[in-house]
Motif scaffolding. Structure first.
Motif, PDB file in Angstrom:
ATOM      1  N   LEU A  62       6.932  12.720  -5.645  1.00  0.00           N
ATOM      2  CA  LEU A  62       6.544  11.361  -5.833  1.00  0.00           C
ATOM      3  C   LEU A  62       8.095  10.418  -6.274  1.00  0.00           C
ATOM      4  O   LEU A  62       8.134   9.276  -6.218  1.00  0.00           O
ATOM      5  CB  LEU A  62       5.449  10.977  -6.450  1.00  0.00           C
ATOM      6  CG  LEU A  62       4.134  11.514  -5.466  1.00  0.00           C
ATOM      7  CD1 LEU A  62       2.973  11.099  -6.425  1.00  0.00           C
ATOM      8  CD2 LEU A  62       4.195  10.934  -4.207  1.00  0.00           C
TER       9      LEU A  62
ATOM     10  N   SER B 179       9.881   7.599  -4.939  1.00  0.00           N
ATOM     11  CA  SER B 179      10.232   6.170  -5.637  1.00  0.00           C
ATOM     12  C   SER B 179      11.880   5.960  -5.745  1.00  0.00           C
ATOM     13  O   SER B 179      12.197   5.017  -5.604  1.00  0.00           O
ATOM     14  CB  SER B 179      10.077   6.452  -7.191  1.00  0.00           C
ATOM     15  OG  SER B 179      10.478   5.532  -7.961  1.00  0.00           O
TER      16      SER B 179
ATOM     17  N   ALA C 290       0.804  -1.122  -0.035  1.00  0.00           N
ATOM     18  CA  ALA C 290       0.021  -0.012   0.053  1.00  0.00           C
ATOM     19  C   ALA C 290       0.717   1.400   0.129  1.00  0.00           C
ATOM     20  O   ALA C 290       0.526   2.012  -0.704  1.00  0.00           O
ATOM     21  CB  ALA C 290      -0.872  -0.255   1.309  1.00  0.00           C
ATOM     22  N   MET C 291       2.057   1.044   0.819  1.00  0.00           N
ATOM     23  CA  MET C 291       2.720   2.328   0.863  1.00  0.00           C
ATOM     24  C   MET C 291       3.398   2.432  -0.604  1.00  0.00           C
ATOM     25  O   MET C 291       3.818   3.640  -0.793  1.00  0.00           O
ATOM     26  CB  MET C 291       4.042   2.148   1.782  1.00  0.00           C
ATOM     27  CG  MET C 291       3.481   2.292   3.256  1.00  0.00           C
ATOM     28  SD  MET C 291       4.686   1.931   4.424  1.00  0.00           S
ATOM     29  CE  MET C 291       6.217   3.093   4.031  1.00  0.00           C
ATOM     30  N   ARG C 292       3.579   1.503  -1.375  1.00  0.00           N
ATOM     31  CA  ARG C 292       4.156   1.612  -2.799  1.00  0.00           C
ATOM     32  C   ARG C 292       2.939   2.197  -3.826  1.00  0.00           C
ATOM     33  O   ARG C 292       3.402   2.813  -4.681  1.00  0.00           O
ATOM     34  CB  ARG C 292       4.878   0.343  -3.210  1.00  0.00           C
ATOM     35  CG  ARG C 292       6.011   0.020  -2.443  1.00  0.00           C
ATOM     36  CD  ARG C 292       6.321  -1.409  -3.097  1.00  0.00           C
ATOM     37  NE  ARG C 292       7.765  -1.712  -2.376  1.00  0.00           N
ATOM     38  CZ  ARG C 292       8.829  -1.567  -2.764  1.00  0.00           C
ATOM     39  NH1 ARG C 292       8.886  -1.130  -3.956  1.00  0.00           N
ATOM     40  NH2 ARG C 292      10.062  -1.984  -2.188  1.00  0.00           N
ATOM     41  N   ALA C 293       1.910   1.804  -3.646  1.00  0.00           N
ATOM     42  CA  ALA C 293       1.166   1.826  -4.533  1.00  0.00           C
ATOM     43  C   ALA C 293       0.208   3.238  -4.600  1.00  0.00           C
ATOM     44  O   ALA C 293      -0.007   3.882  -5.525  1.00  0.00           O
ATOM     45  CB  ALA C 293      -0.170   1.021  -4.254  1.00  0.00           C
ATOM     46  N   LEU C 294       0.471   3.965  -3.411  1.00  0.00           N
ATOM     47  CA  LEU C 294      -0.041   5.524  -3.471  1.00  0.00           C
ATOM     48  C   LEU C 294       0.945   6.293  -4.310  1.00  0.00           C
ATOM     49  O   LEU C 294       0.638   6.908  -5.000  1.00  0.00           O
ATOM     50  CB  LEU C 294      -0.121   5.787  -1.865  1.00  0.00           C
ATOM     51  CG  LEU C 294      -1.237   5.323  -1.048  1.00  0.00           C
ATOM     52  CD1 LEU C 294      -1.241   5.799   0.187  1.00  0.00           C
ATOM     53  CD2 LEU C 294      -2.478   5.842  -1.865  1.00  0.00           C
ATOM     54  N   PRO C 295       2.294   6.230  -4.062  1.00  0.00           N
ATOM     55  CA  PRO C 295       3.000   6.920  -4.989  1.00  0.00           C
ATOM     56  C   PRO C 295       3.110   6.495  -6.466  1.00  0.00           C
ATOM     57  O   PRO C 295       3.196   7.328  -7.142  1.00  0.00           O
ATOM     58  CB  PRO C 295       4.595   7.012  -4.195  1.00  0.00           C
ATOM     59  CG  PRO C 295       4.647   5.844  -3.197  1.00  0.00           C
ATOM     60  CD  PRO C 295       3.009   5.560  -2.885  1.00  0.00           C
TER      61      PRO C 295
ATOM     62  N   ILE D 141       0.541   5.482  -8.069  1.00  0.00           N
ATOM     63  CA  ILE D 141      -0.638   6.012  -8.642  1.00  0.00           C
ATOM     64  C   ILE D 141      -0.855   7.568  -8.823  1.00  0.00           C
ATOM     65  O   ILE D 141      -0.910   7.858  -9.978  1.00  0.00           O
ATOM     66  CB  ILE D 141      -2.091   5.641  -7.538  1.00  0.00           C
ATOM     67  CG1 ILE D 141      -2.291   3.955  -7.743  1.00  0.00           C
ATOM     68  CG2 ILE D 141      -3.282   6.177  -8.095  1.00  0.00           C
ATOM     69  CD1 ILE D 141      -3.125   3.490  -6.668  1.00  0.00           C
ATOM     70  N   GLY D 142      -0.040   8.015  -7.999  1.00  0.00           N
ATOM     71  CA  GLY D 142       0.257   9.532  -7.987  1.00  0.00           C
ATOM     72  C   GLY D 142       1.132   9.827  -9.378  1.00  0.00           C
ATOM     73  O   GLY D 142       0.687  10.793 -10.098  1.00  0.00           O
TER      74      GLY D 142
END
Length: 117
Positions: free
Chosen positions: A52, A56, A34-39, A41-42
């Motif tokens: 972001l 990464s 989830a911590m990886r998915a947010l940036p 998607i941004g």
């Protein structure tokens, strides 16, 4: 800067190439995913792209140093792509371009003073 045309499409592809490894990296549990998915998607949407992209970079560095999930060449390529994206910005095909757009700043001419005369 929000370049259009070919450079804008190139920046869209660069954003996707930085975001997809964040989504596809199978390290960690659900919280880490989830911590990886947010940036990710941004980045795909082009929101806060320079920030972001730096996030990464941090994830790539963490994967290489702590998790051992990437070899040195893989981590280096990810770091270079994310660093380039952080410096170049999101491009015209992004939410950042829609939110902030191109701005033209005009500086009014300076009024003459007694010192200038």
């Amino acid at each position: 800067m929000f370049p259009e045309g070919g450079p804008g499409a190139g920046l869209l592809l660069l954003r996707l190439s930085v975001a997809l490894p964040l989504l596809l990296q199978p390290s960690g549990g659900p919280l880490m995913h989830a911590m990886r998915a947010l940036p990710a998607i941004g980045l795909c949407l082009g929101v806060l792209t320079p920030l972001l992209a730096i996030v990464s970079c941090l994830f790539s560095f963490y994967d290489f140093m702590v998790m051992g999930g990437a070899t040195l060449p893989e981590a280096g390529i990810k770091l270079l792509a994310a660093g380039a994206l952080a410096l170049l910005g999101p491009g015209a095909h992004s939410l950042d371009a829609r939110l902030f757009g191109r701005r033209v700043v005009t500086v009014p001419p300076r009024k003459k003073t007694r010192v200038d005369e």
